[in-house]
Design a protein around this motif. Sequence first.
Motif, PDB file in Angstrom:
ATOM      1  N   SER A 184       0.792  -1.232   0.000  1.00 19.26           N
ATOM      2  CA  SER A 184       0.000   0.000   0.000  1.00 19.26           C
ATOM      3  C   SER A 184       0.823   1.279   0.000  1.00 19.26           C
ATOM      4  O   SER A 184       0.347   2.301  -0.458  1.00 19.26           O
ATOM      5  N   SER A 185       2.020   1.297   0.491  1.00 18.28           N
ATOM      6  CA  SER A 185       2.798   2.537   0.489  1.00 18.28           C
ATOM      7  C   SER A 185       3.849   2.578  -0.619  1.00 18.28           C
ATOM      8  O   SER A 185       4.598   3.538  -0.720  1.00 18.28           O
ATOM      9  N   MET A 186       3.898   1.559  -1.442  1.00 15.33           N
ATOM     10  CA  MET A 186       4.925   1.492  -2.482  1.00 15.33           C
ATOM     11  C   MET A 186       4.549   2.292  -3.719  1.00 15.33           C
ATOM     12  O   MET A 186       3.384   2.453  -4.041  1.00 15.33           O
ATOM     13  N   SER A 187       5.573   2.768  -4.394  1.00 17.73           N
ATOM     14  CA  SER A 187       5.432   3.314  -5.741  1.00 17.73           C
ATOM     15  C   SER A 187       6.233   2.377  -6.636  1.00 17.73           C
ATOM     16  O   SER A 187       7.444   2.243  -6.471  1.00 17.73           O
ATOM     17  N   LEU A 188       5.550   1.729  -7.554  1.00 19.86           N
ATOM     18  CA  LEU A 188       6.184   0.704  -8.375  1.00 19.86           C
ATOM     19  C   LEU A 188       6.490   1.226  -9.772  1.00 19.86           C
ATOM     20  O   LEU A 188       5.798   2.098 -10.286  1.00 19.86           O
ATOM     21  N   HIS A 189       7.527   0.675 -10.368  1.00 18.06           N
ATOM     22  CA  HIS A 189       7.869   0.997 -11.755  1.00 18.06           C
ATOM     23  C   HIS A 189       7.279  -0.017 -12.723  1.00 18.06           C
ATOM     24  O   HIS A 189       6.996   0.294 -13.866  1.00 18.06           O
ATOM     25  N   HIS A 190       7.165  -1.245 -12.272  1.00 19.39           N
ATOM     26  CA  HIS A 190       6.650  -2.291 -13.147  1.00 19.39           C
ATOM     27  C   HIS A 190       5.943  -3.332 -12.293  1.00 19.39           C
ATOM     28  O   HIS A 190       6.380  -3.648 -11.193  1.00 19.39           O
ATOM     29  N   LEU A 191       4.864  -3.865 -12.820  1.00 18.42           N
ATOM     30  CA  LEU A 191       4.111  -4.910 -12.148  1.00 18.42           C
ATOM     31  C   LEU A 191       3.861  -6.020 -13.158  1.00 18.42           C
ATOM     32  O   LEU A 191       3.339  -5.772 -14.240  1.00 18.42           O
ATOM     33  N   LEU A 192       4.278  -7.218 -12.813  1.00 21.71           N
ATOM     34  CA  LEU A 192       4.059  -8.384 -13.655  1.00 21.71           C
ATOM     35  C   LEU A 192       3.191  -9.368 -12.900  1.00 21.71           C
ATOM     36  O   LEU A 192       3.544  -9.803 -11.805  1.00 21.71           O
ATOM     37  N   ALA A 193       2.040  -9.669 -13.453  1.00 20.57           N
ATOM     38  CA  ALA A 193       1.153 -10.671 -12.867  1.00 20.57           C
ATOM     39  C   ALA A 193       1.260 -11.925 -13.733  1.00 20.57           C
ATOM     40  O   ALA A 193       0.936 -11.898 -14.910  1.00 20.57           O
ATOM     41  N   ASP A 194       1.732 -12.997 -13.132  1.00 23.95           N
ATOM     42  CA  ASP A 194       1.925 -14.239 -13.877  1.00 23.95           C
ATOM     43  C   ASP A 194       0.636 -15.025 -14.008  1.00 23.95           C
ATOM     44  O   ASP A 194       0.536 -15.904 -14.839  1.00 23.95           O
ATOM     45  N   GLU A 195      -0.338 -14.727 -13.191  1.00 26.59           N
ATOM     46  CA  GLU A 195      -1.635 -15.389 -13.244  1.00 26.59           C
ATOM     47  C   GLU A 195      -2.711 -14.314 -13.316  1.00 26.59           C
ATOM     48  O   GLU A 195      -2.484 -13.177 -12.925  1.00 26.59           O
ATOM     49  N   PRO A 196      -3.902 -14.658 -13.765  1.00 31.12           N
ATOM     50  CA  PRO A 196      -4.957 -13.639 -13.865  1.00 31.12           C
ATOM     51  C   PRO A 196      -5.350 -13.127 -12.479  1.00 31.12           C
ATOM     52  O   PRO A 196      -5.751 -13.910 -11.628  1.00 31.12           O
ATOM     53  N   PRO A 197      -5.209 -11.831 -12.228  1.00 28.34           N
ATOM     54  CA  PRO A 197      -5.515 -11.305 -10.894  1.00 28.34           C
ATOM     55  C   PRO A 197      -7.009 -11.095 -10.681  1.00 28.34           C
ATOM     56  O   PRO A 197      -7.718 -10.694 -11.596  1.00 28.34           O
ATOM     57  N   PRO A 198      -7.483 -11.323  -9.463  1.00 22.92           N
ATOM     58  CA  PRO A 198      -8.857 -10.940  -9.136  1.00 22.92           C
ATOM     59  C   PRO A 198      -8.982  -9.416  -9.173  1.00 22.92           C
ATOM     60  O   PRO A 198      -8.002  -8.699  -8.945  1.00 22.92           O
ATOM     61  N   SER A 199     -10.162  -8.917  -9.432  1.00 19.38           N
ATOM     62  CA  SER A 199     -10.348  -7.471  -9.594  1.00 19.38           C
ATOM     63  C   SER A 199     -10.008  -6.689  -8.332  1.00 19.38           C
ATOM     64  O   SER A 199      -9.458  -5.586  -8.421  1.00 19.38           O
ATOM     65  N   ASP A 200     -10.290  -7.208  -7.133  1.00 18.41           N
ATOM     66  CA  ASP A 200      -9.995  -6.454  -5.923  1.00 18.41           C
ATOM     67  C   ASP A 200      -8.493  -6.288  -5.703  1.00 18.41           C
ATOM     68  O   ASP A 200      -8.031  -5.247  -5.245  1.00 18.41           O
ATOM     69  N   ILE A 201      -7.716  -7.284  -6.079  1.00 17.25           N
ATOM     70  CA  ILE A 201      -6.261  -7.166  -5.967  1.00 17.25           C
ATOM     71  C   ILE A 201      -5.729  -6.205  -7.017  1.00 17.25           C
ATOM     72  O   ILE A 201      -4.865  -5.376  -6.749  1.00 17.25           O
ATOM     73  N   MET A 202      -6.268  -6.284  -8.224  1.00 22.15           N
ATOM     74  CA  MET A 202      -5.837  -5.354  -9.271  1.00 22.15           C
ATOM     75  C   MET A 202      -6.146  -3.911  -8.877  1.00 22.15           C
ATOM     76  O   MET A 202      -5.347  -3.008  -9.112  1.00 22.15           O
ATOM     77  N   ALA A 203      -7.309  -3.706  -8.253  1.00 27.08           N
ATOM     78  CA  ALA A 203      -7.689  -2.363  -7.820  1.00 27.08           C
ATOM     79  C   ALA A 203      -6.732  -1.818  -6.768  1.00 27.08           C
ATOM     80  O   ALA A 203      -6.518  -0.600  -6.696  1.00 27.08           O
ATOM     81  N   GLU A 204      -6.125  -2.674  -5.980  1.00 26.75           N
ATOM     82  CA  GLU A 204      -5.159  -2.229  -4.981  1.00 26.75           C
ATOM     83  C   GLU A 204      -3.774  -2.007  -5.577  1.00 26.75           C
ATOM     84  O   GLU A 204      -3.062  -1.081  -5.199  1.00 26.75           O
ATOM     85  N   LEU A 205      -3.377  -2.843  -6.525  1.00 26.31           N
ATOM     86  CA  LEU A 205      -2.021  -2.755  -7.071  1.00 26.31           C
ATOM     87  C   LEU A 205      -1.857  -1.711  -8.171  1.00 26.31           C
ATOM     88  O   LEU A 205      -0.822  -1.047  -8.254  1.00 26.31           O
ATOM     89  N   TYR A 206      -2.843  -1.557  -9.024  1.00 25.30           N
ATOM     90  CA  TYR A 206      -2.690  -0.658 -10.172  1.00 25.30           C
ATOM     91  C   TYR A 206      -2.337   0.780  -9.776  1.00 25.30           C
ATOM     92  O   TYR A 206      -1.454   1.384 -10.393  1.00 25.30           O
ATOM     93  N   PRO A 207      -2.948   1.362  -8.735  1.00 27.05           N
ATOM     94  CA  PRO A 207      -2.578   2.731  -8.360  1.00 27.05           C
ATOM     95  C   PRO A 207      -1.112   2.886  -7.958  1.00 27.05           C
ATOM     96  O   PRO A 207      -0.564   3.989  -8.006  1.00 27.05           O
TER      97      PRO A 207
END
Length: 186
Positions: A59-82
Amino acid sequence: SIMEKLWGMLPKDEINKTHSFRRGFGITGKPPRIEFTSGPGKGSVIAFGTYRQDVTRFSSMSLHHLLADEPPPSDIMAELYPRLLRNQGTLRICFTPVPNMPNQSWLRKLIEQGKVQMHNYGLAEQHCLPDGAPYAFVTQSEIDALEAALPPYMRGMRIRGEWDPVLEGRWLQAFTRDTHVMPLEP
């Protein structure tokens, strides 16, 4: 397997010496991560997570790249994408659709709206030949054998990246009307 492949490619002299890889366990550390202490990646961190973990640890990270190796559930994507917004980071989702994956209607809708690009290559020998490699790591005959061994409803998903399973005829092969259906008068 992704951790093992990544570990094999990394320059070990540029990585924090407290981090390592153990077959069967993956990258060590809590949370599992690789910290670069020297070289062009100095100060960079590669962190790993699963969908079973509490996603708020990012939650406090600023990421440069995110790789999801499996299809993410929408609630997890909603947390990671920002987490990508501050650095205008990139997102890659790599997966082969399978019948028991989390609901992907949110991702399908984004693709249909043109907000997310989908690149579906399917499993074919020409897609299994890395640049400079002398031969494909999977041959077409091996792919054909895999396809023949898969249950019919799953073949299109596993081999061609189709979103939905296809049911042809019966799904349960031992099912018959004579032995499994009883007439019942109300």
